[in-house]
Design a protein around this motif. Structure first.
Motif, mmCIF file in Angstrom:
data_model
loop_
_atom_site.group_PDB
_atom_site.id
_atom_site.type_symbol
_atom_site.label_atom_id
_atom_site.label_comp_id
_atom_site.label_asym_id
_atom_site.label_seq_id
_atom_site.Cartn_x
_atom_site.Cartn_y
_atom_site.Cartn_z
ATOM 1 N N SER A 99 -1.561 -27.254 -20.372
ATOM 2 C CA SER A 99 -1.699 -26.436 -19.076
ATOM 3 C C SER A 99 -2.519 -25.586 -19.414
ATOM 4 C CB SER A 99 -0.471 -26.739 -18.431
ATOM 5 O OG SER A 99 -1.198 -26.423 -17.310
ATOM 6 N N SER A 144 -0.567 -25.309 -36.734
ATOM 7 C CA SER A 144 -1.374 -25.541 -35.785
ATOM 8 C C SER A 144 -3.231 -25.050 -36.508
ATOM 9 C CB SER A 144 -1.250 -26.046 -34.560
ATOM 10 O OG SER A 144 -2.103 -26.548 -34.333
ATOM 11 N N ILE A 145 -4.296 -25.983 -36.455
ATOM 12 C CA ILE A 145 -5.417 -25.314 -35.977
ATOM 13 C C ILE A 145 -6.090 -24.408 -35.095
ATOM 14 C CG2 ILE A 145 -6.426 -26.958 -35.479
ATOM 15 C CD1 ILE A 145 -9.477 -26.128 -35.976
ATOM 16 N N ASN A 146 -4.444 -24.972 -34.007
ATOM 17 C CA ASN A 146 -4.858 -24.052 -32.529
ATOM 18 C C ASN A 146 -4.405 -22.689 -32.722
ATOM 19 O OD1 ASN A 146 -6.600 -26.167 -31.754
ATOM 20 N ND2 ASN A 146 -5.220 -27.393 -30.557
ATOM 21 N N GLN A 151 -6.645 -22.836 -28.201
ATOM 22 C CA GLN A 151 -7.456 -23.254 -27.379
ATOM 23 C C GLN A 151 -7.063 -23.341 -26.293
ATOM 24 O OE1 GLN A 151 -9.248 -26.584 -28.551
ATOM 25 N NE2 GLN A 151 -8.890 -26.539 -26.654
ATOM 26 N N TYR A 157 1.206 -23.204 -26.895
ATOM 27 C CA TYR A 157 1.005 -23.994 -28.383
ATOM 28 C C TYR A 157 0.371 -22.360 -29.251
ATOM 29 C CZ TYR A 157 0.344 -27.816 -31.474
ATOM 30 O OH TYR A 157 0.382 -28.815 -32.180
ATOM 31 N N MET A 194 1.046 -37.981 -30.273
ATOM 32 C CA MET A 194 -0.029 -36.106 -29.507
ATOM 33 C C MET A 194 -1.158 -36.386 -29.290
ATOM 34 S SD MET A 194 1.732 -32.365 -30.858
ATOM 35 C CE MET A 194 2.680 -32.300 -31.232
ATOM 36 N N ILE A 198 -3.866 -37.322 -25.672
ATOM 37 C CA ILE A 198 -5.376 -35.956 -24.840
ATOM 38 C C ILE A 198 -6.467 -37.077 -23.968
ATOM 39 C CG2 ILE A 198 -7.071 -34.152 -25.045
ATOM 40 C CD1 ILE A 198 -6.021 -33.828 -27.775
ATOM 41 N N ILE A 206 -13.331 -33.360 -28.317
ATOM 42 C CA ILE A 206 -12.761 -31.950 -29.704
ATOM 43 C C ILE A 206 -13.129 -33.177 -31.244
ATOM 44 C CG2 ILE A 206 -10.696 -31.895 -31.204
ATOM 45 C CD1 ILE A 206 -9.300 -31.835 -28.177
#
Ligand code: CAA
Length: 250
Positions: A99, A144-146, A151, A157, A194, A198, A206
């Motif tokens: 969000s 995670s990459i994020n 992100q 996250y 997951m 999206i 992405i």
């Protein structure tokens, strides 16, 4: 030598691949699945175990809400009763509650921080002393990459996953002379439920931004788990392995 490996969230896309890859490397693999105590989740776990068995894998799944310390303690006591101790702990279970910050309520913040970050403390707390006592252990945290690049839409996250690597680095220093390594894997976008959740239009944008032009296969992440769990990874600790198709190079 074969070890006892516990992968949290083994029923998910990356988790299942990790369970299979660790088993193929000769380890005895057990996992946890989310439960709120209802039959629905237990039935899903039984179905997953049966599906794995049909594919030649003997996995046992234990109920555990990784966001709850009490639930982690309860799962750990069942696991210890059955297997003694865990040698390889893969803190993999995680959720998204994406969000934009403007719209993000405390519920989404709390759910992601407790499930994706506090869980690593809760689970590691259950098994680390045994690893130290044995003089051998592996803690592998799935970030995670994020958590590395941030992100939009994921303040919760990204914060949890960045925090997970902070946890890795601090704990790695505490146990590095005890035969226990602690490392992070930072997967990019993989072909899992997951990521498929999206919105398609956003997901396609992405993927277009990934230099390799594709999502990761779960096995490409699981292979790094097998490596970090192995004896030959004994000199690597406090590291973060980025596996992201070139999307973020550090
Ligand atoms: N950067 C900056 N601003 C952005 C943006 C971006 N990347 N994307 C959208 N915005 C802006 C828009 O321009 C728009 O701005 P205005 O309001 O000023 O016009 C606004 O954000 C849209 O906000 P909304 O709240 O209306 O958007 P939404 O509710 O429709 O969607 C979202 C929000 C659900 C977060 C959606 O953007 C999304 O799904 N983004 C992808 C997030 C993502 O990558 N998640 C990864 C999930 S998989 C995973 O996490 C595994 C892993 O480890 C890799």
């Amino acid at each position: 030598m074969a070890k006892i490996a516990l992968v949290t969230g083994g029923l998910g896309g990356l988790g299942t691949a990790m369970c299979k890859s660790l088993a193929q490397a000769g380890h005895k693999v057990i996992t946890t699945y989310y439960t709120d105590g209802s039959d629905k989740f237990a039935e899903e776990a039984v179905a997953w175990e049966a599906k794995m068995k049909a594919e030649g894998f003997e996995f046992k799944a234990y109920p555990c809400d990784v966001a709850s310390y009490e639930s982690c303690e309860a799962a750990a006591s069942l696991i210890k009763a059955d297997f003694g101790s865990v040698d390889i702990l893969v803190n993999n279970a995680g959720i998204t509650r994406d969000s934009m910050f403007k719209k993000m309520g405390k519920d989404k913040w709390d759910a992601v921080i407790s499930t994706n970050l506090s869980s690593a403390f809760y689970l590691t707390k259950q098994f680390l002393d045994d690893m130290v006592e044995k003089g051998w252990g592996r803690v592998i945290n799935i970030a995670s990459i994020n958590g590395q690049k941030g992100q939009a839409g994921q303040t919760n996250y990204s914060a949890a996953k960045a925090g997970l690597h902070g946890f890795t680095m601090a704990l790695a220093q505490e146990v590095c002379k005890k035969g226990v390594t602690v490392n992070t894997i930072a997967p990019g976008y993989a072909a899992t439920d997951m990521v498929m959740a999206i919105a398609e239009e956003i997901r396609n944008k992405i993927i277009a931004g990934i230099p390799m032009g594709r999502l990761a296969q779960p096995e490409e992440i699981a292979g790094a788990v097998v490596y970090l769990a192995s004896d030959v990874a004994g000199f690597m600790t406090g590291a973060q392995l980025a596996i992201n198709g070139g999307q973020h190079m550090m």
